[in-house]
Design an enzyme around this catalytic site. Sequence first.
Site, short mmCIF file in Angstrom:
data_model
loop_
_atom_site.label_atom_id
_atom_site.label_comp_id
_atom_site.label_asym_id
_atom_site.label_seq_id
_atom_site.Cartn_x
_atom_site.Cartn_y
_atom_site.Cartn_z
N LYS A 2 0.83 -1.00 -0.05
CA LYS A 2 0.06 -0.10 0.24
C LYS A 2 0.89 1.36 0.00
O LYS A 2 1.98 1.22 0.23
CB LYS A 2 -1.02 -0.15 1.31
CG LYS A 2 -0.21 -0.01 2.55
CD LYS A 2 -1.11 -0.74 3.83
CE LYS A 2 -0.33 -0.52 5.01
NZ LYS A 2 -1.04 -1.24 6.13
N TYR A 6 16.39 28.93 11.42
CA TYR A 6 15.46 29.66 11.84
C TYR A 6 15.20 29.53 13.37
O TYR A 6 15.35 28.50 13.99
CB TYR A 6 14.10 29.06 11.41
CG TYR A 6 13.77 29.33 9.75
CD1 TYR A 6 13.64 30.77 9.40
CD2 TYR A 6 13.82 28.54 8.89
CE1 TYR A 6 13.58 30.99 8.38
CE2 TYR A 6 13.41 28.74 7.44
CZ TYR A 6 13.47 30.16 7.30
OH TYR A 6 13.19 30.54 5.83
C1 LIG Z 1 -0.27 -2.24 6.62
C2 LIG Z 1 -0.61 -3.51 6.97
C3 LIG Z 1 -0.07 -4.75 6.94
C4 LIG Z 1 1.27 -4.59 6.80
O1 LIG Z 1 1.89 -4.24 8.23
P1 LIG Z 1 3.34 -4.04 8.53
O2 LIG Z 1 3.63 -3.58 9.75
O3 LIG Z 1 3.95 -3.11 7.65
O4 LIG Z 1 4.03 -5.20 8.25
C5 LIG Z 1 -0.72 -6.12 7.23
N1 LIG Z 1 -2.18 -6.15 7.43
C6 LIG Z 1 -2.96 -5.02 7.26
C7 LIG Z 1 -4.45 -5.39 7.33
C8 LIG Z 1 -2.14 -3.72 7.08
O5 LIG Z 1 -3.03 -2.87 7.06
#
Ligand SMILES: *Cc1c(COP(=O)(O)O)cnc(C)c1O
Length: 408
Positions: A49, A284
């Site tokens: 994702k 800054y």
């Molecule tokens: C993002 C996600 C994962 C992967 O999680 P990681 O901690 O990056 O391995 C797995 N399952 C679901 C439902 C997620 O949303």
Amino acid sequence: MKPAAIPSSAGSGVTAPLARLTIDVDAVVANWRFLDAGSGTAECAAVMKADAYGLGARQLAPALAAAGCRTFFVAQPAEGVAMRHHLARHHMAVRPGAPPAPLRIFVLHGLQDGDAPLFAAHGLLPVLSTERQIRLWQDAARAAGTALPAALHVDSGMNRLGLTPAAFRRLTDEADGLAGVTVVLLLTHLACGDQPAHPMNAEQRSRFLDLARCLPGVPLSLANSAGIFHGPTAALDLVRPGIALYGVDPIERPAAENPLRPVVEWHSRILQIREIDASEAVGYGASFRAERRTRLATVSVGYADGYLRSFSNSAFGAIDGVRVPLAGRVSMDLLTFDITDLPADAVQEGDELELAGATVTVGELASCGGTIGYEVLTRLGSRLVRRYKKAGHLVENEEDSNEPVSIG
Ligand SMILES: *Cc1c(COP(=O)(O)O)cnc(C)c1O
């Protein structure tokens, strides 16, 4: 036709970009193989994702498919469409004319009204998390005149997304509660996976296995990256690693114990070197005050590139493996490092400085700003020039470019 003269991202095609990411595709594949081997007989999927956690699904997904990964997860339907495209390109490249390999793409956020044709057109599998989403998929099945495959997400204690245990039991009790839906995977998500000893892990696992008895024979998935390190009882039928593929340790432990290969190197060029007297200020808000005569290197990266403002006065960079502290606030496009402790002739304007990579891990950088490696990776900005390391070659991130450039 190849638009060779048009760079696909700012700076691409320029021989000396001011800031760039080098993404090691072979390391992502090695990490997937390591996680696969560590998951016993469970299938090892890949969570990609947010454009593979900011690193480029177009480049990484085909490499994992070539290594044998058969199941991919994205969050949103549009990401699923893009993923299908990336995987199809890979398939055409390796087996012209052959029927596509059965690569599954699950969309974690399921579907909304009107999305079903898109799922059908691209062969996407929704992960259904609400009764409304189940009804939408059942409507699509009725229209198609056949049962349609999907995953179900049941909530086992995180209370974020997924069918409540009560809704899940109701659906599985009713004779036609899931009519028209072929459940090909039942999943749940751990709330405290990064802390293997947390009692929530065992509670969620037992609640999940208990619920799963309502759907006998359906493959089960519990573990994200962290869960894979909990031992063999967490793997069940399919594991869903994301962050570990990208080299970030999902478990809190010393950096030296991270068994994963680092994937990202983030470098920027030194624009200017100067010396200031004790008591002079930097940046800054004049938030850094020199306590001694101080040499400073100013580099071309800032919060616009995802170098978080919360790193101000706390993060480190590195030059030739030697850590140099960040001095002052992070600006939009500039950072200033204290290089006083390096030999004067060791650094010059135009040299590269490591922001993350072999010396400063992504996880360590993240903790300097009170955040996690996930956030650092997914915020890496579009202005950074990305190049990919594959089989010892560097490939610039240009659409349709597959000519390797030799390193060195
Ligand atoms: C993002 C996600 C994962 C992967 O999680 P990681 O901690 O990056 O391995 C797995 N399952 C679901 C439902 C997620 O949303």
